[in-house]
Design an enzyme around this catalytic site. Structure first.
Site, PDB file in Angstrom:
ATOM      1  N   GLY A 160       0.801  -1.220   0.000  1.00  0.00           N
ATOM      2  CA  GLY A 160       0.000   0.000   0.000  1.00  0.00           C
ATOM      3  C   GLY A 160       0.835   1.270   0.000  1.00  0.00           C
ATOM      4  O   GLY A 160       0.498   2.239  -0.685  1.00  0.00           O
TER       5      GLY A 160
ATOM      6  N   ASN B 218      -7.758   3.267   9.102  1.00  0.00           N
ATOM      7  CA  ASN B 218      -7.126   2.116   9.743  1.00  0.00           C
ATOM      8  C   ASN B 218      -7.215   2.148  11.261  1.00  0.00           C
ATOM      9  O   ASN B 218      -7.174   1.106  11.903  1.00  0.00           O
ATOM     10  CB  ASN B 218      -5.655   2.021   9.321  1.00  0.00           C
ATOM     11  CG  ASN B 218      -4.936   3.348   9.366  1.00  0.00           C
ATOM     12  OD1 ASN B 218      -5.414   4.347   8.840  1.00  0.00           O
ATOM     13  ND2 ASN B 218      -3.791   3.375  10.007  1.00  0.00           N
TER      14      ASN B 218
ATOM     15  N   GLN C 130      -7.378  -0.297   3.721  1.00  0.00           N
ATOM     16  CA  GLN C 130      -8.103  -0.977   4.811  1.00  0.00           C
ATOM     17  C   GLN C 130      -9.467  -1.492   4.379  1.00  0.00           C
ATOM     18  O   GLN C 130     -10.034  -2.359   5.024  1.00  0.00           O
ATOM     19  CB  GLN C 130      -8.273  -0.064   6.024  1.00  0.00           C
ATOM     20  CG  GLN C 130      -7.035   0.084   6.879  1.00  0.00           C
ATOM     21  CD  GLN C 130      -6.541  -1.228   7.490  1.00  0.00           C
ATOM     22  OE1 GLN C 130      -7.278  -2.211   7.631  1.00  0.00           O
ATOM     23  NE2 GLN C 130      -5.275  -1.247   7.863  1.00  0.00           N
TER      24      GLN C 130
ATOM     25  N   HIS D 205      -1.662  -7.711   2.137  1.00  0.00           N
ATOM     26  CA  HIS D 205      -1.541  -8.368   3.441  1.00  0.00           C
ATOM     27  C   HIS D 205      -2.652  -7.987   4.422  1.00  0.00           C
ATOM     28  O   HIS D 205      -2.803  -8.617   5.466  1.00  0.00           O
ATOM     29  CB  HIS D 205      -0.165  -8.094   4.067  1.00  0.00           C
ATOM     30  CG  HIS D 205       0.058  -6.678   4.502  1.00  0.00           C
ATOM     31  ND1 HIS D 205      -0.011  -6.306   5.813  1.00  0.00           N
ATOM     32  CD2 HIS D 205       0.349  -5.546   3.804  1.00  0.00           C
ATOM     33  CE1 HIS D 205       0.251  -5.001   5.907  1.00  0.00           C
ATOM     34  NE2 HIS D 205       0.476  -4.522   4.706  1.00  0.00           N
TER      35      HIS D 205
ATOM     36  N   CYS E 199       2.652   1.523  12.555  1.00  0.00           N
ATOM     37  CA  CYS E 199       3.847   2.308  12.251  1.00  0.00           C
ATOM     38  C   CYS E 199       4.017   3.491  13.201  1.00  0.00           C
ATOM     39  O   CYS E 199       5.066   4.109  13.220  1.00  0.00           O
ATOM     40  CB  CYS E 199       3.795   2.791  10.808  1.00  0.00           C
ATOM     41  SG  CYS E 199       2.195   3.432  10.342  1.00  0.00           S
TER      42      CYS E 199
END
Ligand SMILES: Cc1ncc(COP(=O)(O)O)c(C=O)c1O
Length: 387
Positions: free
Chosen positions: A70, A145, A175, A197, A321
């Site tokens: 992404g 997200n 998402q 993923h 992150c």
């Protein structure tokens, strides 16, 4: 075995994706750019996988560019929207975009962040009022997200088109894809990003949708693969796995939406009954069924996440992150939460593998750990953590 409640960070590989990946490792290991039989076999399977994905997303195979995930898809879209523009350019982005959008946008141009309401919905009038002749790109998120808010992408894109037909539109679907049906053509955007993923494909494969007629200047130059839009030998097996994961996820998306929504609502009832001061952020918005961000006064989220981890529950403080920074994320800050509450937010994100039993155990652990943390630091005066 720990109970995994962090599906928005990443999802485990689906069995169908693993099977497709393994099969393609044997049958499509060649380089799709080679003209010999092994190469052409890989090309054929890659093309078939892209055709399958495009049918699921409402676009054409040639509109899909394979990326590493992404973040790269977002970076490529931003680069493409700005390529060759000498005049001063501005990018408008909702304040709750993923950092791969905001940071790449800030490298490329002046960025104006468009506010959201307390539920995470982009302020439409602020967006329309900010559009100028210098606006080159508008970045909208399909689903957030951290809190799960769904934007009304079709309405937002229509309003941008009406006011600023010269501006490109990027829709970050990382998402939403696999959790919700997305029909790219009807959403009328120029770019859309997908991360495999997040819905059970392997890590390291994603997609950028670039609408027919929208030029894409490559970020990665080299052998001119993918119509010179992204160089590098394509990984046919990874794309086959992504196609399988997307097909499987979407086949169950509606049923899973209802099941996961009911699971989180039961979870919230359990929490709120015993902890009346708890808050479920953005609960009133149209949102992903799998996401619940919880806040509670008197708690520091990093302590809570660590204690839950020791107790066997894998949750997060928000975007994976952003973990470890000790500051509320830009998403939580944009919702306008008071600072003490913002520091307490944890995200639970569930998936097809999550059960009611797991969530019942989580509720008991959350209540216990919050109570303990609040009793260690009773009252706002003693927390001292917000400086
Ligand atoms: C909304 C959103 N956009 C983009 C990304 C980046 O995706 P990737 O991790 O595949 O680079 C993420 C991942 O967390 C995301 O949630």
């Amino acid at each position: 075995m720990a109970i995994y409640l962090d599906f928005n960070a990443t999802a485990p590989l689906l069995a169908s994706a693993r099977a497709a990946w393994l099969a393609a490792q044997d049958s499509a290991w060649g380089n799709p750019s080679s003209i010999h039989a092994s190469g052409q076999q890989a090309r054929h399977q890659l093309d078939q996988a892209k055709a399958r994905i495009s049918a699921l997303l409402g676009c054409r195979p040639a509109e899909l560019i394979v990326t590493s995930g992404g973040s790269e898809a977002n970076a490529l879209a931003i680069h493409a929207a700005l390529a060759g523009i000498a005049a001063p350019a501005e990018i408008l982005a909702s304040a709750i975009e993923h950092s791969s959008v905001l940071r790449n946008a800030e490298r490329a141009a002046r960025v104006r962040r468009i506010g959201v309401d307390a539920e995470g919905r982009m302020l439409q009038d602020e967006l329309v009022g900010a559009l100028t002749t210098q606006t080159r790109l508008v970045c909208i998120q399909f689903a957030n997200n951290e809190v799960g808010t769904l934007q009304d992408a079709a309405i937002l894109s229509a309003r941008v088109r009406a006011q600023a037909p010269h501006a490109r539109i990027l829709l970050d679907c990382c998402q939403g894809a696999g959790k919700k049906r997305i029909d790219l053509r009807s959403l009328d955007v120029d770019f859309a990003s997908i991360a495999g993923h997040k819905f059970g494909a392997p890590k390291g494969v994603g997609l950028l949708y670039a609408r027919t007629g929208v030029a894409v200047d490559a970020l990665i130059a080299g052998g001119r693969q993918q119509q010179d839009r992204r160089s590098g030998s394509e990984d046919a097996a990874a794309v086959c796995a992504l196609a399988a994961a997307l097909a499987e996820s979407l086949a169950h998306a509606e049923a899973e939406d209802g099941r996961q929504r009911a699971l989180l609502e039961a979870c919230w009832d359990g929490v709120h009954r015993v902890l009346p001061e708890a808050r479920w952020l953005a609960a009133g918005a149209a949102r992903l069924a799998n996401t619940m961000s919880l806040a509670h006064p008197g708690v520091v989220n990093e302590h809570l996440v660590a204690r839950l981890d020791l107790a066997g529950f894998e949750v997060s403080t928000g975007a994976a992150c952003m973990a470890g920074r000790g500051e509320p994320s830009h998403v939580i800050a944009a919702l306008g939460l008071e600072r003490e509450l913002a520091r307490s937010v944890i995200r639970i994100s569930i998936g097809p593998q999550t059960t009611a039993e797991e969530l019942a155990l989580f509720v008991a652990a959350y209540v216990r750990e919050v109570r303990e943390l609040v009793s260690v630091h009773p009252g706002p005066a003693s927390t001292g953590r917000d400086r």
